[in-house]
Design an enzyme around this catalytic site. Structure first.
Site, PDB file in Angstrom:
ATOM      1  N   ASP A  99       0.876  -1.170   0.000  1.00 28.52           N
ATOM      2  CA  ASP A  99       0.000   0.000   0.000  1.00 28.52           C
ATOM      3  C   ASP A  99       0.914   1.220   0.000  1.00 28.52           C
ATOM      4  O   ASP A  99       1.705   1.414   0.932  1.00 28.52           O
ATOM      5  CB  ASP A  99      -0.859  -0.043   1.270  1.00 28.52           C
ATOM      6  CG  ASP A  99      -1.781   1.142   1.392  1.00 28.52           C
ATOM      7  OD1 ASP A  99      -1.522   2.198   0.761  1.00 28.52           O
ATOM      8  OD2 ASP A  99      -2.762   1.025   2.144  1.00 28.52           O
ATOM      9  N   ILE A 100       0.798   2.034  -1.022  1.00 26.93           N
ATOM     10  CA  ILE A 100       1.747   3.140  -1.198  1.00 26.93           C
ATOM     11  C   ILE A 100       1.647   4.172  -0.065  1.00 26.93           C
ATOM     12  O   ILE A 100       2.604   4.908   0.176  1.00 26.93           O
ATOM     13  CB  ILE A 100       1.562   3.781  -2.596  1.00 26.93           C
ATOM     14  CG1 ILE A 100       2.839   4.473  -3.047  1.00 26.93           C
ATOM     15  CG2 ILE A 100       0.371   4.727  -2.622  1.00 26.93           C
ATOM     16  CD1 ILE A 100       2.861   4.823  -4.519  1.00 26.93           C
ATOM     17  N   GLY A 105      -9.715   4.672  -5.632  1.00 24.23           N
ATOM     18  CA  GLY A 105      -8.428   4.038  -5.880  1.00 24.23           C
ATOM     19  C   GLY A 105      -7.316   4.603  -5.009  1.00 24.23           C
ATOM     20  O   GLY A 105      -7.515   4.967  -3.847  1.00 24.23           O
ATOM     21  N   ASP A 144      -5.742   7.378  -5.280  1.00 21.17           N
ATOM     22  CA  ASP A 144      -5.962   8.802  -4.998  1.00 21.17           C
ATOM     23  C   ASP A 144      -6.761   8.968  -3.702  1.00 21.17           C
ATOM     24  O   ASP A 144      -6.360   9.730  -2.789  1.00 21.17           O
ATOM     25  CB  ASP A 144      -6.733   9.393  -6.199  1.00 21.17           C
ATOM     26  CG  ASP A 144      -6.756  10.904  -6.239  1.00 21.17           C
ATOM     27  OD1 ASP A 144      -6.075  11.531  -5.409  1.00 21.17           O
ATOM     28  OD2 ASP A 144      -7.461  11.453  -7.113  1.00 21.17           O
ATOM     29  N   THR A 150      -3.989   1.985 -14.403  1.00 18.61           N
ATOM     30  CA  THR A 150      -4.408   0.588 -14.586  1.00 18.61           C
ATOM     31  C   THR A 150      -5.639   0.211 -13.772  1.00 18.61           C
ATOM     32  O   THR A 150      -6.086  -0.935 -13.825  1.00 18.61           O
ATOM     33  CB  THR A 150      -3.282  -0.401 -14.225  1.00 18.61           C
ATOM     34  OG1 THR A 150      -3.015  -0.302 -12.817  1.00 18.61           O
ATOM     35  CG2 THR A 150      -2.023  -0.111 -15.010  1.00 18.61           C
ATOM     36  N   VAL A 195      -9.179   2.513 -12.360  1.00 17.44           N
ATOM     37  CA  VAL A 195     -10.370   3.174 -12.903  1.00 17.44           C
ATOM     38  C   VAL A 195     -10.167   3.574 -14.375  1.00 17.44           C
ATOM     39  O   VAL A 195     -11.103   3.500 -15.174  1.00 17.44           O
ATOM     40  CB  VAL A 195     -10.691   4.433 -12.063  1.00 17.44           C
ATOM     41  CG1 VAL A 195     -11.839   5.224 -12.655  1.00 17.44           C
ATOM     42  CG2 VAL A 195     -10.986   4.056 -10.626  1.00 17.44           C
ATOM     43  N   TYR A 196      -8.950   3.962 -14.739  1.00 15.80           N
ATOM     44  CA  TYR A 196      -8.702   4.479 -16.088  1.00 15.80           C
ATOM     45  C   TYR A 196      -8.517   3.374 -17.145  1.00 15.80           C
ATOM     46  O   TYR A 196      -8.410   3.678 -18.343  1.00 15.80           O
ATOM     47  CB  TYR A 196      -7.517   5.446 -16.099  1.00 15.80           C
ATOM     48  CG  TYR A 196      -7.867   6.848 -15.609  1.00 15.80           C
ATOM     49  CD1 TYR A 196      -9.160   7.172 -15.208  1.00 15.80           C
ATOM     50  CD2 TYR A 196      -6.916   7.857 -15.551  1.00 15.80           C
ATOM     51  CE1 TYR A 196      -9.493   8.441 -14.764  1.00 15.80           C
ATOM     52  CE2 TYR A 196      -7.243   9.143 -15.109  1.00 15.80           C
ATOM     53  CZ  TYR A 196      -8.533   9.427 -14.713  1.00 15.80           C
ATOM     54  OH  TYR A 196      -8.854  10.691 -14.284  1.00 15.80           O
TER      55      TYR A 196
END
Ligand code: AR6
Length: 184
Positions: free
Chosen positions: A16-17, A38, A40, A126, A128-129
Site C-alpha cells: 500500500d503506497i 483508488g 488517490d 491501470t 479506474v482508467y
C-alpha cells in the site's frame, strides 16, 4: 525483484503506497485534482485535508493529463506527494502511451528537482482508467529505465503494486529484459 539501471535501482514490491517511506510518493490523480477512488482516495484519506488544500490553492486549474504537480505529504511518512494524471484508456489510438510515458517522466523530473533520493509509484492508469495492465507495465518500466539511464544521480524507484497480479505483470517485463541482456 530489482534491477540496476545506470547508477540507480528499480524495485518491485507489493504494498500500500500510503505506507511508503520514500521521499516522494506518486498519486494517480485526475486532471481536476479533485480526489476520487483508488490510490488517490487512499492517499488523500491517509495524508489528511491539508494536501487537498494545497492542490486547490497552488493548482486551481488542476493538472493536464501527462503532467505532474507536487505538494507536501501531510500526515504521511513521505516528504512529498507528486500528483500526476495518467490517460484514460480509449483503445490505444488516442496517444495513451505518450501520455502515460509523460506522466512517469514528469513525475521523476519533479522528484529529482526536489532532491528526492527515492520515489514510489503505483501502477498509474491501470485501475479506474482501464489501461491494460500488461501494456501499462511495459510502458512504465521502459520510461523509468530511459529516465534513469540519463540520470547521473543515484535514486531508488519503487513500484509499489497493490496485488500479486500487478507484481506479476511488472516482473515479466524485468525478466524479459534480463533474457534480452543475456542474449545480447
Ligand atoms: N497503494 C498502491 N496501489 C494502489 C492503492 C494503494 N493504496 N490503491 C489502489 N492501487 P487507480 P487510475 C492501485 O484506479 O487507473 C481515481 O478516482 C490499483 O490497484 O487508483 O490512474 C482518480 O481520482 C491500480 O493498480 O488509478 C482518478 O479519477 C493502480 O493503483 C482515477 O481514479 C491505479 O488505479 C485514476 O485512475
Amino acid at each position: 525483484m530489482r534491477a540496476i539501471i545506470g547508477n540507480s535501482v528499480v524495485e518491485l514490491v507489493v504494498g500500500d503506497i500510503t505506507n511508503e517511506e520514500s521521499d516522494a510518493i506518486v498519486n494517480a490523480a485526475n486532471s481536476q485534482l479533485a480526489g476520487g477512488g483508488g490510490v488517490d482516495g487512499a492517499i488523500h484519506r491517509a495524508a489528511g485535508p491539508s494536501v487537498m488544500e494545497q492542490t486547490r490553492q497552488r493548482y486551481p486549474e488542476g493538472c493536464p493529463t501527462g503532467e505532474a504537480v507536487i505538494t507536501d505529504a501531510g500526515r504521511l511518512k513521505a516528504k512529498y506527494i507528486i500528483h500526476t494524471v495518467g490517460p484514460i484508456w480509449r483503445g490505444g489510438r488516442e496517444g495513451e502511451e505518450d501520455y502515460l510515458r509523460a506522466a512517469y517522466r514528469n513525475s521523476l523530473q519533479l522528484a529529482v528537482e526536489y532532491g528526492c533520493k527515492s520515489v514510489a509509484f503505483p501502477a498509474i492508469s491501470t485501475g479506474v482508467y482501464g489501461y491494460p495492465l500488461d501494456l501499462a507495465s511495459e510502458v512504465a518500466l521502459t520510461e523509468i529505465r530511459q529516465f534513469l539511464f540519463n540520470l547521473s544521480d543515484a535514486i531508488l524507484v519503487r513500484c509499489v503494486l497493490f496485488n500479486e497480479g500487478t507484481l506479476g505483470a511488472y516482473s515479466r517485463v524485468l525478466e524479459q529484459w534480463a533474457r534480452d541482456d543475456a542474449g545480447a
